[in-house]
Design an enzyme around this catalytic site. Structure first.
Site, PDB file in Angstrom:
ATOM      1  N   CYS A   1      53.413  34.718  54.518  1.00  0.00           N
ATOM      2  CA  CYS A   1      54.511  34.740  55.479  1.00  0.00           C
ATOM      3  C   CYS A   1      55.592  35.759  55.153  1.00  0.00           C
ATOM      4  O   CYS A   1      56.581  35.860  55.880  1.00  0.00           O
ATOM      5  CB  CYS A   1      55.114  33.341  55.587  1.00  0.00           C
TER       6      CYS A   1
ATOM      7  N   HIS B   1      64.681  31.915  56.062  1.00  0.00           N
ATOM      8  CA  HIS B   1      63.254  31.638  56.244  1.00  0.00           C
ATOM      9  C   HIS B   1      63.089  30.295  56.942  1.00  0.00           C
ATOM     10  O   HIS B   1      62.328  30.188  57.905  1.00  0.00           O
ATOM     11  CB  HIS B   1      62.547  31.642  54.888  1.00  0.00           C
TER      12      HIS B   1
ATOM     13  N   GLU C   1      65.364  26.768  49.729  1.00  0.00           N
ATOM     14  CA  GLU C   1      66.057  27.982  50.149  1.00  0.00           C
ATOM     15  C   GLU C   1      67.571  27.785  50.118  1.00  0.00           C
ATOM     16  O   GLU C   1      68.318  28.706  49.761  1.00  0.00           O
ATOM     17  CB  GLU C   1      65.610  28.409  51.545  1.00  0.00           C
TER      18      GLU C   1
ATOM     19  N   LYS D   1      63.445  30.219  63.678  1.00  0.00           N
ATOM     20  CA  LYS D   1      62.143  29.556  63.834  1.00  0.00           C
ATOM     21  C   LYS D   1      62.274  28.266  64.636  1.00  0.00           C
ATOM     22  O   LYS D   1      61.274  27.731  65.128  1.00  0.00           O
ATOM     23  CB  LYS D   1      61.516  29.255  62.468  1.00  0.00           C
TER      24      LYS D   1
ATOM     25  N   HIS E   1      56.875  29.377  63.616  1.00  0.00           N
ATOM     26  CA  HIS E   1      56.659  30.214  62.431  1.00  0.00           C
ATOM     27  C   HIS E   1      55.535  31.201  62.712  1.00  0.00           C
ATOM     28  O   HIS E   1      54.373  30.810  62.825  1.00  0.00           O
ATOM     29  CB  HIS E   1      56.318  29.309  61.250  1.00  0.00           C
TER      30      HIS E   1
ATOM     31  N   PHE F   1      53.142  31.874  50.860  1.00  0.00           N
ATOM     32  CA  PHE F   1      52.196  31.270  49.937  1.00  0.00           C
ATOM     33  C   PHE F   1      51.835  32.283  48.855  1.00  0.00           C
ATOM     34  O   PHE F   1      51.747  33.484  49.113  1.00  0.00           O
ATOM     35  CB  PHE F   1      50.925  30.849  50.667  1.00  0.00           C
TER      36      PHE F   1
END
Length: 419
Positions: free
Chosen positions: A168, A308, A319, A340, A345, A406
């Site tokens: 991502c 994010h 975060e 988002k 996402h 990831f």
């Protein structure tokens, strides 16, 4: 190449393009984001019921590519490549289709998953119809760098056609790579960003199996709810976000309209877990600190963060800790948003789209609001913009866009207003 004592070239944003769940262009997307409209809706394709998917909604593309591309272009490109072409052509036109030698024009377009539709469709062809019915362009369509190659061919870009693959964070990493290519003298103009087309039964089933997705099948538009106490997972989205970057001198020489300066990039890796970020946000904080330092700014210069913020219980909190770790008490003065909540996402395209929105926030001096934040998690001690867009002050402003993926990948981009 700059010498060690030479100041790196400043790099500016001159073109924006996007095709997303809320709009077919960058202006349409921006207008929808400011209006707080969700692009998440119930999936109606036959394969949803056929595979008995536990999650039946996503942020699907707002505008079909057949309204923009030819039948041949659609046939020869995986949907991820189609999205990249649509957004890149928009960005290129928005930049005024700059005249540049092909050897001074490059491409850096990331993708987290690549051509999953092509791969699985052609596997089905092989399984049911035999090897002679496999499409001859299967390999270039399924490879993750297929979209970057398609855009490079379309624009005759010969300085490089790169494809970062970092889950991502792919799109944001593509923009960071483009920034450094211009700084280092490899190119004068770069077309960069990210693309993803993974709303397919297998990725949905896989993400659901790891309990990463929201399961609010009865209320899709409210499913992506970053920072809300009742958040229960992310919502898949698809699309592309693309920017045209230029050295400042190149842009000024041709009288280009400049949206903002892309001033710094920071990257780190957690080395903690293949899917979970480090819970205290140490790596993410380092990426933000490096981006701000790379931009020649101080942490107190930053007034806005496009986070994010995927709407996962663990990720949003980590975060938050990272932002606090990086900015200290100044975090109280930073307008944070989580777009988002409207787009879902976009995986490998997420950071690229959100960078486009960060640039527009600086250019328009307006921070979009986060929607679906009905009951803020008390552990989220940030100034999250809600209830409607917020105006930013006049003067020179700086903003940061965060992307985490990831594998423990952390990418932060720093932007500043220009002119």
């Amino acid at each position: 190449m700059p010498t060690p004592n030479q100041t790196p070239r400043r790099v500016v944003v001159t073109g924006l393009g996007a095709t997303t769940p809320v709009g077919g262009t960058a202006p349409e997307t921006w207008e929808a984001i400011l209006a707080g409209r969700s692009g998440v809706r119930t999936l109606t394709q036959d394969w949803v019921a056929e595979h008995e998917l536990p999650v039946t909604f996503a942020g699907q593309l707002h505008t079909s590519t057949d309204q923009v591309l030819t039948k041949v272009e659609i046939r020869r490109n995986d949907p991820s490549g189609q999205y990249a072409l649509v957004a890149a052509r928009e960005a290129w036109a928005d930049a005024g289709s700059p005249e540049v030698e092909p050897e001074r024009l490059g491409v850096a377009i990331g993708s987290g998953i690549g051509g999953v539709w092509t791969l699985l469709d052609q596997w089905e062809n092989l399984r049911t119809r035999g090897p002679r019915r496999v499409f001859p362009l299967t390999v270039p369509m399924l490879m993750p760098n297929g979209p970057a190659a398609a855009v490079s061919l379309d624009l005759t870009a010969r300085a490089g056609a790169h494809c970062p693959v970092s889950a991502c964070a792919s799109g944001a990493e593509g923009m960071g790579l483009a920034l450094n290519m211009i700084r280092n003298g490899r190119a004068d103009v770069m077309v960069c960003g990210g693309t993803e087309a993974a709303i397919h039964a297998l990725p949905i089933a896989a993400f659901a199996s790891m309990t990463a997705l929201s399961n609010r099948n009865d209320d899709p538009a409210a499913a992506s709810r970053p920072y809300d106490i009742d958040r229960d997972g992310f919502v898949m989205g698809e699309g592309a976000g693309i920017m045209v970057l230029e050295s400042e001198e190149h842009a000024l020489a041709r009288g280009a309209r400049i949206y903002a300066e892309i001033a710094g990039v920071g990257m780190s890796s957690d080395a903690y877990h293949i899917t979970a970020g480090e819970p205290e946000g140490a790596g993410a904080a380092r990426a933000m600190e490096e981006a701000v330092r790379d931009a020649g700014l101080t942490m107190r210069d930053v007034v806005h963060i496009n986070a994010h913020a995927t709407s996962t219980p663990v990720g949003d909190l980590a975060e938050t800790k990272a932002i606090r770790r990086a900015f200290g008490d100044h975090a109280d003065d930073i307008a944070v948003t989580a777009t988002k909540s409207m787009t879902g996402h976009l995986l490998g395209a997420a950071g690229a789209l959100e960078a486009v929105l960060t640039v527009l926030a600086l250019h328009e001096r307006t921070v979009p609001a986060t929607i679906n934040l009905d009951n803020k998690d008390p552990q989220i001690d940030l100034d999250v913009v809600t209830g409607g867009p917020r105006r930013l002050a006049s003067g020179d402003l700086a903003a940061v866009n965060n992307s985490f993926g990831f594998g423990g990948v952390n990418v932060a981009l720093a932007f500043r207003s220009h002119g």
